[in-house]
Design a protein around this motif. Sequence first.
Motif, PDB file in Angstrom:
ATOM      1  N   ILE A 163      14.569  10.904  -8.823  1.00  0.00           N
ATOM      2  CA  ILE A 163      13.273  11.263  -9.377  1.00  0.00           C
ATOM      3  C   ILE A 163      13.395  11.484 -10.882  1.00  0.00           C
ATOM      4  N   ILE A 164      12.397  11.038 -11.622  1.00  0.00           N
ATOM      5  CA  ILE A 164      12.259  11.371 -13.039  1.00  0.00           C
ATOM      6  C   ILE A 164      11.450  12.662 -13.080  1.00  0.00           C
ATOM      7  N   PRO A 165      11.991  13.744 -13.604  1.00  0.00           N
ATOM      8  CA  PRO A 165      11.288  15.032 -13.488  1.00  0.00           C
ATOM      9  C   PRO A 165      10.008  15.043 -14.317  1.00  0.00           C
ATOM     10  N   VAL A 166       9.126  15.963 -13.994  1.00  0.00           N
ATOM     11  CA  VAL A 166       7.928  16.161 -14.813  1.00  0.00           C
ATOM     12  C   VAL A 166       8.361  16.506 -16.227  1.00  0.00           C
ATOM     13  N   SER A 167       7.953  15.684 -17.178  1.00  0.00           N
ATOM     14  CA  SER A 167       8.407  15.814 -18.566  1.00  0.00           C
ATOM     15  C   SER A 167       7.214  15.726 -19.504  1.00  0.00           C
ATOM     16  N   CYS A 168       7.352  16.356 -20.644  1.00  0.00           N
ATOM     17  CA  CYS A 168       6.290  16.357 -21.661  1.00  0.00           C
ATOM     18  C   CYS A 168       6.509  15.218 -22.646  1.00  0.00           C
ATOM     19  N   VAL A 169       5.436  14.503 -22.957  1.00  0.00           N
ATOM     20  CA  VAL A 169       5.445  13.480 -23.998  1.00  0.00           C
ATOM     21  C   VAL A 169       4.370  13.820 -25.024  1.00  0.00           C
ATOM     22  N   LEU A 170       4.761  13.869 -26.287  1.00  0.00           N
ATOM     23  CA  LEU A 170       3.825  14.101 -27.385  1.00  0.00           C
ATOM     24  C   LEU A 170       3.593  12.779 -28.109  1.00  0.00           C
ATOM     25  N   ILE A 171       2.340  12.410 -28.294  1.00  0.00           N
ATOM     26  CA  ILE A 171       1.969  11.078 -28.773  1.00  0.00           C
ATOM     27  C   ILE A 171       1.079  11.204 -30.001  1.00  0.00           C
ATOM     28  N   GLU A 172       1.325  10.339 -30.967  1.00  0.00           N
ATOM     29  CA  GLU A 172       0.462  10.240 -32.144  1.00  0.00           C
ATOM     30  C   GLU A 172      -0.178   8.857 -32.113  1.00  0.00           C
ATOM     31  N   GLN A 173      -1.473   8.827 -31.801  1.00  0.00           N
ATOM     32  CA  GLN A 173      -2.149   7.539 -31.663  1.00  0.00           C
ATOM     33  C   GLN A 173      -2.463   6.947 -33.026  1.00  0.00           C
ATOM     34  N   GLY A 174      -2.199   5.628 -33.170  1.00  0.00           N
ATOM     35  CA  GLY A 174      -2.464   4.947 -34.432  1.00  0.00           C
ATOM     36  C   GLY A 174      -3.900   4.466 -34.535  1.00  0.00           C
ATOM     37  N   GLN A 175      -4.179   3.777 -35.624  1.00  0.00           N
ATOM     38  CA  GLN A 175      -5.524   3.275 -35.885  1.00  0.00           C
ATOM     39  C   GLN A 175      -5.763   1.991 -35.109  1.00  0.00           C
ATOM     40  N   ALA A 176      -6.839   1.934 -34.360  1.00  0.00           N
ATOM     41  CA  ALA A 176      -7.170   0.737 -33.592  1.00  0.00           C
ATOM     42  C   ALA A 176      -7.596  -0.391 -34.530  1.00  0.00           C
ATOM     43  N   GLU A 177      -7.214  -1.622 -34.173  1.00  0.00           N
ATOM     44  CA  GLU A 177      -7.539  -2.795 -34.995  1.00  0.00           C
ATOM     45  C   GLU A 177      -8.170  -3.868 -34.111  1.00  0.00           C
ATOM     46  N   PHE A 178      -9.299  -4.389 -34.544  1.00  0.00           N
ATOM     47  CA  PHE A 178      -9.982  -5.458 -33.828  1.00  0.00           C
ATOM     48  C   PHE A 178      -9.473  -6.797 -34.369  1.00  0.00           C
ATOM     49  N   VAL A 179      -8.968  -7.682 -33.467  1.00  0.00           N
ATOM     50  CA  VAL A 179      -8.350  -8.941 -33.870  1.00  0.00           C
ATOM     51  C   VAL A 179      -8.954 -10.082 -33.068  1.00  0.00           C
ATOM     52  N   VAL A 180      -9.310 -11.170 -33.762  1.00  0.00           N
ATOM     53  CA  VAL A 180      -9.736 -12.408 -33.112  1.00  0.00           C
ATOM     54  C   VAL A 180      -8.608 -13.417 -33.274  1.00  0.00           C
ATOM     55  N   ARG A 181      -8.044 -13.877 -32.176  1.00  0.00           N
ATOM     56  CA  ARG A 181      -6.901 -14.779 -32.213  1.00  0.00           C
ATOM     57  C   ARG A 181      -7.346 -16.233 -32.304  1.00  0.00           C
ATOM     58  N   PRO A 182      -6.426 -17.143 -32.661  1.00  0.00           N
ATOM     59  CA  PRO A 182      -6.808 -18.552 -32.856  1.00  0.00           C
ATOM     60  C   PRO A 182      -7.507 -19.180 -31.649  1.00  0.00           C
ATOM     61  N   ASP A 183      -7.219 -18.706 -30.431  1.00  0.00           N
ATOM     62  CA  ASP A 183      -7.877 -19.277 -29.253  1.00  0.00           C
ATOM     63  C   ASP A 183      -9.274 -18.711 -29.031  1.00  0.00           C
ATOM     64  N   GLY A 184      -9.724 -17.833 -29.943  1.00  0.00           N
ATOM     65  CA  GLY A 184     -11.061 -17.261 -29.841  1.00  0.00           C
ATOM     66  C   GLY A 184     -11.124 -15.962 -29.068  1.00  0.00           C
ATOM     67  N   SER A 185     -10.017 -15.543 -28.461  1.00  0.00           N
ATOM     68  CA  SER A 185     -10.029 -14.299 -27.685  1.00  0.00           C
ATOM     69  C   SER A 185     -10.074 -13.099 -28.623  1.00  0.00           C
ATOM     70  N   MET A 186     -10.785 -12.063 -28.182  1.00  0.00           N
ATOM     71  CA  MET A 186     -10.974 -10.853 -28.985  1.00  0.00           C
ATOM     72  C   MET A 186     -10.136  -9.728 -28.390  1.00  0.00           C
ATOM     73  N   HIS A 187      -9.360  -9.068 -29.249  1.00  0.00           N
ATOM     74  CA  HIS A 187      -8.435  -8.042 -28.806  1.00  0.00           C
ATOM     75  C   HIS A 187      -8.626  -6.763 -29.611  1.00  0.00           C
ATOM     76  N   LEU A 188      -8.421  -5.643 -28.933  1.00  0.00           N
ATOM     77  CA  LEU A 188      -8.392  -4.350 -29.589  1.00  0.00           C
ATOM     78  C   LEU A 188      -6.962  -3.839 -29.496  1.00  0.00           C
ATOM     79  N   LEU A 189      -6.257  -3.761 -30.629  1.00  0.00           N
ATOM     80  CA  LEU A 189      -4.846  -3.390 -30.654  1.00  0.00           C
ATOM     81  C   LEU A 189      -4.706  -1.966 -31.187  1.00  0.00           C
ATOM     82  N   THR A 190      -3.962  -1.136 -30.440  1.00  0.00           N
ATOM     83  CA  THR A 190      -3.765   0.246 -30.854  1.00  0.00           C
ATOM     84  C   THR A 190      -2.290   0.597 -30.762  1.00  0.00           C
ATOM     85  N   PRO A 191      -1.605   0.754 -31.913  1.00  0.00           N
ATOM     86  CA  PRO A 191      -0.204   1.184 -31.889  1.00  0.00           C
ATOM     87  C   PRO A 191      -0.109   2.710 -31.886  1.00  0.00           C
TER      88      PRO A 191
END
Length: 543
Positions: free
Chosen positions: A318-346
């Motif tokens: 078992i992986i024990p119950v553990s705490c993870v602290l996260i800093e969410q980055g700025q979301a970026e809207f991207v249109v790729r060459p095939d026309g698909s639309m993506h929302l990327l968040t690092p």
Amino acid sequence: MRGLRPFPRSFRARGAALAAFVALAPLLPAAVAAAETLKVDTALPYVCALPSGRQPVTVRITAAFPERAATGEEIRPTDVTTTVELPAAAVADLTTLGAATVRAESRLTVGMVQNERRAEATWSGTAQSVGVPAEGPLALTTTGDVPSLTTDTAGDLVLTAGNLALDLAPSTADGAATTPPSLSLACAPDPDAEGGTPLVTIPVATGAPGTEPSPPPTSPTGPSSPAPSPGLPLPSLPPDRTSPARPDTPNGTSGTPTGPRTDQREDRGPRAADADAPGAPGARPAAPPCVTEKPTPMSLSAYITGYSNVRKLNGANIIPVSCVLIEQGQAEFVVRPDGSMHLLTPSEGFLSYQGRKETPPFKATFLTFGFAPTTATLVLEQTGPMTVDSDVLLVFPDNISETYVRVPLVLRVLGVEVNGTPLDVGPSCRTEKPLTSHEPDPAKYPGDHLVLLGKGRLINGTDAVGYLLSSGGPLTGEVTIPAFKGCGTKGESLDRLLTASISGPGNHVKQIQGQTCNVGVEEPTMENCTEDLQPRQVPRPER
């Protein structure tokens, strides 16, 4: 969720909810006798899109259902298996990749219809690796918990099998991942099949004293001998935390008849234990502190837990119950060459336990070499940055999400007992390098690290299914455990013993992340955070 707006409100997960169904008031009458069970075993024709083209396959579904139910009563399918019988052409696709074994995960959409009202649930399952034959067909059987459901309306409740997604992770004879490392098959019921894809019909009667029992249900396999109900107590779940409970109804819901609803336990991953939920014992399960010292408006925190196989020892720890602290980055809207639309968040994150970037200590017990009971006390220590990359493909009406979590983790051994006798491993026993996974983008993410993938779907105007960073869910991967070093004392090295017992490839990992707490916003969402701004939800591990 305040402070997190990477996509429009209609695309966001609503708190801990996963199913696109409105909650109903369960009114379980004591006068209604427990129903017996009906076992369903049916083979259905499907068509799957394979690398070699569209191919007919057979999908066999087995499950046990109650013969009848009362309004408000929980209906829980049990003993559910999904077997996909792949044709020889699909096996040839695997052997072309050099696959010697393959591991499968399935997601079956199940439709529910009652009195012209409709809803859907997802039945998810996993399977251990099986050998790939040189030729001929291959049957892959997955199992797993599936959502329960309730309805406040009388009438026949009909369940039908819908689309099926099958994810395959092939491995070579030496346990390494193939190239590509996975195949995703989209399967649908054969449109030319006669009789459709029904699974079972469950009569639902008004749950009032003196109600006559309804006749037994029917299934595609015809009459079946009823088996005695196991009679096990079913745990209750807290309500949807996105809709505050109303005090005028037994479970905080409006009581408006809106049709069947499900408990999307498998899709959601964690099942929250919430101190504020009606019927809860008064406190959430034990969990280590999870406090963000200097939060920003993009700070998140969450608990994780899960299981990791140790292939050499034919077991899992078992992986024990553990705490993870996260800093969410700025979301970026991207249109790729095939026309698909993506929302990327690092995003970036780190484990947190008593000021160190590691899990709490945990114990794993195995039969070493098949006969010696061995207990090891272990810690997973983070040795570099944790990256969390979310990619949402914006397509109407479903928005498909993939999230990769990458983190270098060293496995430290704090102590070992063999058959109850302590074995001194010394203070520096650990893997010689971090745990490693196949990396789909090695140029961008070099070095040794664990890779976990979470897949989700955001249904326009409703809830999320699967994994999202904000709402949590299951993340899976496969890891190689490196050789050990620094183990032993007094000139006696135990490195080779531990390496021979534990190290090696092909160890499946399934991690469950709980709902995040948005720590740093001006008004945190208290449905997700405790009063002292720690994650409210403590997930449970799932195999």
